[in-house]
Design a protein around this motif. Structure first.
Motif, short mmCIF file in Angstrom:
data_model
loop_
_atom_site.label_atom_id
_atom_site.label_comp_id
_atom_site.label_asym_id
_atom_site.label_seq_id
_atom_site.Cartn_x
_atom_site.Cartn_y
_atom_site.Cartn_z
N LEU B 281 2.65 -37.54 -39.90
CA LEU B 281 2.49 -37.64 -38.32
C LEU B 281 2.32 -38.81 -37.46
O LEU B 281 1.00 -38.57 -37.06
N THR B 282 2.99 -38.66 -36.35
CA THR B 282 2.72 -40.19 -35.79
C THR B 282 2.08 -39.05 -34.10
O THR B 282 2.72 -38.09 -33.88
N SER B 283 1.06 -39.43 -33.51
CA SER B 283 0.87 -38.63 -32.38
C SER B 283 -0.47 -39.30 -31.76
O SER B 283 -0.75 -40.70 -32.07
N ILE B 284 -1.24 -39.02 -30.92
CA ILE B 284 -1.62 -39.13 -30.12
C ILE B 284 -2.95 -38.70 -29.69
O ILE B 284 -3.39 -37.21 -29.55
N HIS B 285 -3.82 -39.71 -29.81
CA HIS B 285 -5.55 -38.98 -30.43
C HIS B 285 -5.94 -39.17 -28.58
O HIS B 285 -6.59 -39.94 -27.70
N TYR B 286 -6.65 -38.16 -28.37
CA TYR B 286 -7.08 -37.77 -27.20
C TYR B 286 -8.84 -37.44 -28.13
O TYR B 286 -9.24 -37.15 -28.77
N PHE B 287 -9.69 -37.90 -26.72
CA PHE B 287 -11.14 -37.68 -27.28
C PHE B 287 -11.88 -36.91 -26.61
O PHE B 287 -12.28 -36.34 -25.83
N TYR B 288 -11.45 -34.98 -26.97
CA TYR B 288 -11.45 -33.82 -26.96
C TYR B 288 -12.92 -33.77 -26.79
O TYR B 288 -13.15 -33.22 -25.90
N LYS B 289 -13.98 -34.19 -27.60
CA LYS B 289 -14.93 -33.99 -27.94
C LYS B 289 -15.79 -34.97 -27.07
O LYS B 289 -17.18 -34.24 -25.80
N THR B 290 -15.80 -35.95 -26.88
CA THR B 290 -16.54 -36.51 -25.86
C THR B 290 -15.42 -35.99 -24.37
O THR B 290 -16.51 -36.15 -23.23
N SER B 291 -14.52 -35.51 -24.14
CA SER B 291 -14.35 -35.35 -22.98
C SER B 291 -15.47 -34.15 -22.25
O SER B 291 -15.81 -34.43 -21.21
N GLY B 292 -15.72 -32.87 -23.79
CA GLY B 292 -16.19 -31.79 -23.43
C GLY B 292 -17.97 -32.80 -22.77
O GLY B 292 -18.27 -31.79 -22.17
N LYS B 293 -18.22 -33.80 -23.40
CA LYS B 293 -19.54 -34.04 -23.11
C LYS B 293 -19.82 -34.41 -21.65
O LYS B 293 -21.02 -34.19 -21.32
N GLU B 294 -18.83 -35.30 -21.45
CA GLU B 294 -18.70 -35.52 -19.90
C GLU B 294 -18.03 -34.95 -19.40
O GLU B 294 -19.74 -34.89 -18.23
N ALA B 295 -17.89 -34.19 -19.23
CA ALA B 295 -17.81 -32.72 -18.07
C ALA B 295 -19.09 -32.09 -17.92
O ALA B 295 -19.10 -31.81 -17.00
N ALA B 296 -19.95 -32.15 -19.54
CA ALA B 296 -20.88 -31.41 -19.21
C ALA B 296 -21.80 -32.25 -18.46
O ALA B 296 -22.76 -31.67 -17.91
N ARG B 297 -21.73 -33.49 -19.10
CA ARG B 297 -23.10 -34.47 -18.12
C ARG B 297 -22.47 -34.63 -17.04
O ARG B 297 -23.46 -34.51 -16.12
N MET B 298 -21.73 -33.91 -16.62
CA MET B 298 -21.27 -34.30 -14.82
C MET B 298 -21.38 -33.16 -15.02
O MET B 298 -22.53 -32.91 -12.86
N MET B 299 -21.68 -32.02 -15.14
CA MET B 299 -22.49 -30.31 -14.43
C MET B 299 -24.01 -30.90 -14.17
O MET B 299 -24.76 -30.80 -13.36
N VAL B 300 -24.21 -31.66 -15.66
CA VAL B 300 -25.86 -31.37 -15.00
C VAL B 300 -26.50 -32.49 -13.87
O VAL B 300 -27.07 -31.50 -13.66
N GLU B 301 -24.86 -33.43 -13.71
CA GLU B 301 -25.80 -34.14 -12.86
C GLU B 301 -25.75 -33.80 -11.47
O GLU B 301 -26.59 -33.71 -11.03
N LEU B 302 -24.38 -33.07 -11.47
CA LEU B 302 -24.20 -32.23 -9.89
C LEU B 302 -25.31 -31.07 -9.88
O LEU B 302 -25.74 -30.29 -8.94
N LEU B 303 -26.04 -30.26 -11.32
CA LEU B 303 -26.85 -29.58 -10.36
C LEU B 303 -28.25 -30.44 -10.42
O LEU B 303 -28.94 -29.11 -9.43
N GLU B 304 -28.76 -31.66 -11.20
CA GLU B 304 -29.90 -31.82 -10.84
C GLU B 304 -29.92 -32.58 -9.73
O GLU B 304 -31.22 -33.22 -9.02
N ASN B 305 -28.98 -33.62 -9.61
CA ASN B 305 -29.00 -34.35 -8.69
C ASN B 305 -28.28 -34.15 -7.17
O ASN B 305 -27.34 -34.01 -7.57
N THR B 306 -28.85 -33.93 -6.13
CA THR B 306 -28.58 -33.62 -5.07
C THR B 306 -28.08 -34.57 -4.05
O THR B 306 -26.75 -34.10 -4.05
N ASP B 307 -27.90 -35.68 -4.53
CA ASP B 307 -27.10 -36.35 -3.92
C ASP B 307 -25.83 -37.11 -5.47
O ASP B 307 -25.66 -38.67 -5.04
N ALA B 308 -25.41 -36.88 -5.85
CA ALA B 308 -24.80 -37.53 -7.22
C ALA B 308 -23.77 -37.41 -5.97
O ALA B 308 -22.66 -36.32 -5.46
#
Lengths: 327, 327
Positions: B281-308
DNA sequence: GCGCGATATGAAATCGTTCTCATATATTGG
DNA sequence: CCAATATATGAGAACGATTTCATATCGCGC
């Protein structure tokens, strides 16, 4: 917003508010007053303070090898449904199949993080058994049978025996593609079922027709290549998982080997992909989501019922005969 | 075992033990003594007490519509990897696609349960937006773009436009099978991309060639039947998900309609099943796992870096041209 | 030899609940 | 009418950590 402020606003002591929250004696009038104040303020008691005092976290740890796997995620869906209904939350520990991680979380959770642990296990080492045997909070094993512990597992042996006997009727040269026997369920159990069927039918599967590989499609593909190159006469392949079976199938398709006429094929797990491929894949359906629910129910029982009896639940199965096997 | 007992055994005050645990001033000798005692006793500080005092739970709530879905479970795998590495645990809330449940957890989590929330959203109602706009803890939206909020999302529009333009070269009679447009990403975004491509190519897709259905294989099957029966001339079908595309494909196969010669077909999401089916099947590949990682990194940043700084991350994609479309 | 910053320690307050006691009033049965 | 019981309430002690504040010692520069 804490309980003291609520108490003051409602003109009662904090003990009374606490009683209100925990269904103790509170008069009609005060009850109403407190209700009002809580509604107005949107007050929610601090889980941490409650936990500190009561030693109940209302959390259940779920340790699993890989969340993005069909069977595991279905189990988690079941666990989640039941636990949420019973007002427990899930703490997820994804170990990425690493023994050390598994042990780490097992140790971490029992300290004071959670009220109980559901372990979706694959391989149990001695260290696992030691940890589990002296575990401080209730633990339910999911996916593996562990004598003497609360567990929910699939009847791998009979399911595989059953399927292999059905497939065996038209089988002459049989091959088996399995996974590591350190995994008691998917590795050892399925192989035993397969062997039992052979024995019963008086048929054989020599060592060169057997492969032990990783839980992956590519590995299945590779195994098929090796098997066919070594022994072109093979007419039946039993795979320990659907994923592996699909890998095998892709190889056969590439080689223009007719399924099921030239080689018949079966897997275990009844994944979507097997139902959709052409010919559709004969497989074993396990009730993964229901297993998850059962495990969660058991956990709730263990947590809330002091005289709960430990149980070992063996789940049923369904053989799905489809087009990849000869009638 | 609590901090007082440790203090007594080590001959210091509990404040010193606390300092030892939190890297404050402690002399060499006492440090050593405390280390010894802790080692011997296997003491672990109570998370609840720490939380009560510090107001940090070290927990991140992850709210999602369905754990046993390919894309979601891959995102969770990514989230889990990053959060664990940063010493946060995940509390899982599986809402089974029910808006009420989603709102319930959104409300529940912000009180005091967790330090932050990652929301894998599908449909945002006004109530969602209201809740989110006044949210008390950091929140990261995953899978949808939400202007003004920290979010990680797929470039649905360009991906679908891109794919449709490629497929459009040999297309005469085009059909679209999509999902509810309330879902901004998978519903609206993909449809917009599709339409943009048509416009650019000067082609059309009349209303009777469009379906809006559920995220399910059966629904895809049914949609295909209706489309073909109404308009047998269709030679191109664009599906908003791989799952739907597979449903469509199964119908076409049953009807002996040649793919891609008679009808070409594409999906979105690049699932395993699409890679394995024949034709693939012709399809579009999205980087789901990486998206999850990015979201988590963002979260950590927001939590630990006051001026994020709040970020909106648009992920890339890859068009996977396979055999189900004409060259 | 004195003042000052760095190092080191402990007492006690604090986080927000639950729960035990003590106490008071209302209800009931004999 | 009185003892026994049920209902109702609040004061205050936990739970187990962190953190502020006070205090003490040490080393160093001038």
């Amino acid at each position: 917003m804490n309980i003291n402020e609520i108490a003051e606003m409602a003109g009662v002591s904090r003990a009374t508010v606490s009683r209100y929250l925990n269904n103790g004696y509170v008069s009609k009038e005060k009850r109403e007053k407190i209700r009002e104040v809580i509604e107005k303020t949107g007050y929610q008691p601090s889980t941490q303070a409650q936990t500190l005092r009561t030693r109940k976290t209302k959390l259940v740890g779920v340790i699993l090898p890989k969340i993005n796997s069909d069977s595991v995620s279905r189990m988690v869906a079941g666990i989640s449904e039941v636990l949420n209904k019973n007002n427990y939350r899930i703490i997820l520990a994804n170990t990425a199949n690493q023994v050390e991680e598994e042990l780490k979380y097992l140790a971490l959770f029992q300290e004071n993080q959670v009220d109980g642990v559901i372990l979706i296990g694959t391989i149990f080492t001695k260290r696992h058994l030691k940890l589990i045997s002296e575990y401080k909070v209730p633990i339910v094993i999911l996916g593996q049978k562990l004598e003497g512990y609360a567990c929910v597992y699939q009847d791998e042996l009979h399911a595989c025996q059953d399927l292999m006997e059905k497939m065996g009727r038209t089988a002459k040269e049989i091959a088996y593609v399995g996974v590591t026997q350190k995994d008691e369920a998917a590795g050892l159990g399925r192989k035993k079922g397969f062997d039992l069927a052979l024995k019963k039918m008086g048929k054989l599967c020599p060592a060169e027709n057997r492969k032990e590989i990783a839980f992956q499609m590519d590995a299945g593909y590779e195994a098929a290549r090796e098997l066919i190159e070594t022994n072109p006469g093979i007419d039946t392949i039993f795979c320990a998982t659907d994923t592996i079976a699909v890998g095998v199938f892709v190889y056969l398709r590439e080689q223009n080997i007719a399924v099921p006429d030239q080689i018949q094929l079966a897997g275990v797990g009844d994944t979507t992909i097997g139902r959709v491929m052409d010919p559709s894949l004969t497989s074993i359906h396990y009730f993964y989501k229901t297993s998850g629910k059962e495990a969660a129910r058991m956990m709730v029982e263990l947590l809330e019922n002091t005289d709960a009896v430990r149980k070992e639940i063996q789940m049923g199965y369904e053989i799905k005969i489809r087009k990849s096997t000869r009638p």
